[in-house]
Write an enzyme that holds these catalytic residues in place. Sequence first.
Site, PDB file in Angstrom:
ATOM      1  N   GLU A 391       0.804  -1.216   0.000  1.00  0.00           N
ATOM      2  CA  GLU A 391       0.000   0.000   0.000  1.00  0.00           C
ATOM      3  C   GLU A 391       0.840   1.270   0.000  1.00  0.00           C
ATOM      4  O   GLU A 391       0.322   2.371  -0.227  1.00  0.00           O
ATOM      5  CB  GLU A 391      -0.920   0.010   1.229  1.00  0.00           C
ATOM      6  CG  GLU A 391      -2.000  -1.059   1.229  1.00  0.00           C
ATOM      7  CD  GLU A 391      -3.076  -0.805   0.189  1.00  0.00           C
ATOM      8  OE1 GLU A 391      -3.085   0.278  -0.413  1.00  0.00           O
ATOM      9  OE2 GLU A 391      -3.910  -1.696  -0.018  1.00  0.00           O
ATOM     10  N   GLU A 422       7.147 -21.954   7.487  1.00  0.00           N
ATOM     11  CA  GLU A 422       7.512 -21.102   8.623  1.00  0.00           C
ATOM     12  C   GLU A 422       8.467 -21.784   9.598  1.00  0.00           C
ATOM     13  O   GLU A 422       8.982 -21.151  10.519  1.00  0.00           O
ATOM     14  CB  GLU A 422       6.264 -20.677   9.375  1.00  0.00           C
ATOM     15  CG  GLU A 422       5.552 -21.791  10.116  1.00  0.00           C
ATOM     16  CD  GLU A 422       4.351 -21.280  10.895  1.00  0.00           C
ATOM     17  OE1 GLU A 422       4.387 -21.387  12.126  1.00  0.00           O
ATOM     18  OE2 GLU A 422       3.408 -20.775  10.262  1.00  0.00           O
TER      19      GLU A 422
END
Length: 577
Positions: A391, A422
């Site tokens: 953004e 992960e």
Amino acid sequence: MAASERILGVEGGGTKTAWVLVERVTDGLRVIDQGKLPPSNFRLTPPDRLRSIFGQLPREVDRVGMFLAGCAADDRRSLEMLCREIWPEAKIITGSDRDSGLAAALGRSDGIAVNAGTGASVTGRRGELIEKAGGWGHILGDTGGGYFLSLQALRLILREYDLHRGEAQFTANILRALSLNSRDELVRWAQTADKMEIATLSPVVLEAARDGDSNVVKLVEESAEMLAEYTAAVATRLGLLAPKVILLGGLFCKESLYVAAFRRRLKKNLCDARVGMSEQSPELGAAWLAAELEERETFLVKADVAESQELVKAATEQLNPRSKNLETISAKELVELFVGEEKFVQEALRREIGPLARGVEIVTKVLRKGGRLFYVGAGTSGRLGVLDASEMPPTFGVSPALVQGIVAGGVSALHRSVEGAEDEPGGGALAIDERGVTGADIVCGISASGRTPFVLGALAAAKQRGAQTILLTCNPARMRPDRFDLEIDLATGPEILTGSTRLKAGTATKIALNILSTGAMVALGKVRGNLMIDLAVSNEKLRDRAARQVAELAKCDYAEAYERLLKHGWNLRAALG
């Protein structure tokens, strides 16, 4: 072999690099540690990338068994020399993933190993005689593997559309899996996708077959039949009438439908074959080969109870007493419960106002001096970091390189779970290395529990490079083996749905990231008042917003503001003079 000898077994392919560290004990070979790193195909992965991957593997070892896809007989010496840079004192054995797969499946006994993962290959042994089929790579071979099956499915989509305007549902499933919107976008994606990216579509293909899509069922059956034909050909060349056929690789291990299709097809070509699944993984086969044992020994795996107990203690893993009967309450009561729980988000953020303010100051200082901000996370945390980073360019007109998001598992993890991504600290360290993080940058690790290996590995690598580090968690009671420049712990408490950190923890994390990035951009002069003056104007809504902002700041009417923006190429700062 000495009792203290430590042995590293590595199997690298198109999907991952799997490794295991073992040591000799009285009852066999005991697994000390294991993990997964990014793919390492000897022919497709550049040497510098291989060095980076190898550099994340355990160093203190006496023997190394390195077996990579694409490593032909005349490549072994080159691979050994590459390994020698990392393990100069170790005894090193190299080879192809065929070798480690055969060892895992059969040890030194006779039979046939059929490996179907991203690629596919068939390897058989009778005494000293070895016969092979398939496994020629994704351009000319790999028939029967995930890449082959997925590529055939993509071709099916376009062929059926061109001929019959068919396969609408299967097309929709593929587009959904890739977060694409049209066949044209699918074609563009396929033109740049690598082998592994295409192969990841195989679960979608097999799901369509399970749902009874006749065209896809035919594809799966044809793929399994070709692999069965290769298996029968190897058996014939070896003179094995009733061979033991052992299956391994992700396509077989995860997809019972594909196993069943292969068994059916093999029955027609080799009716007396004895088919079973491999009891050991290829990396264990690599360790066994490196140990140079005549007979396979038992691999003992010790569960890490301490690590499991630490995770259980995490605040986000505790049971929430206010949501024990979710399935019995009404929709209105559920909504009230969710809204009521949001007070814990506000309280958690208020308690960390000081650390958050310090975070804004640190990030601002780094960016002002030309550094970059990196977010690193896994799962929800990683996606939130990527979202906030993405953004920045449209909101504040900055370069996409200024704020970057790193998610365990890469771009695929943005819209689906990437198994085990992960759990490997080395994967996080590799990501820091590949993004070129320096001492001028800052890395913000995001982990609800505060213990995600990928995140901690990335932060440790960033510290080694001299970068500043922030750890953002929702678990104040966590263990603190490492210290970072700033630690922000948002005490959001137990989730409504136990362990689902996309809920309160996710909300609090999103707000905290909003604060860090927006606060830094404000301090860097990217706003005037509360207006975005470096807004990237890319559509009609934003053109209207830009005109209203110019009208507000320049104290002129809307029409004049619009003309100013047109004159200056929709650059707000220039239009304001």
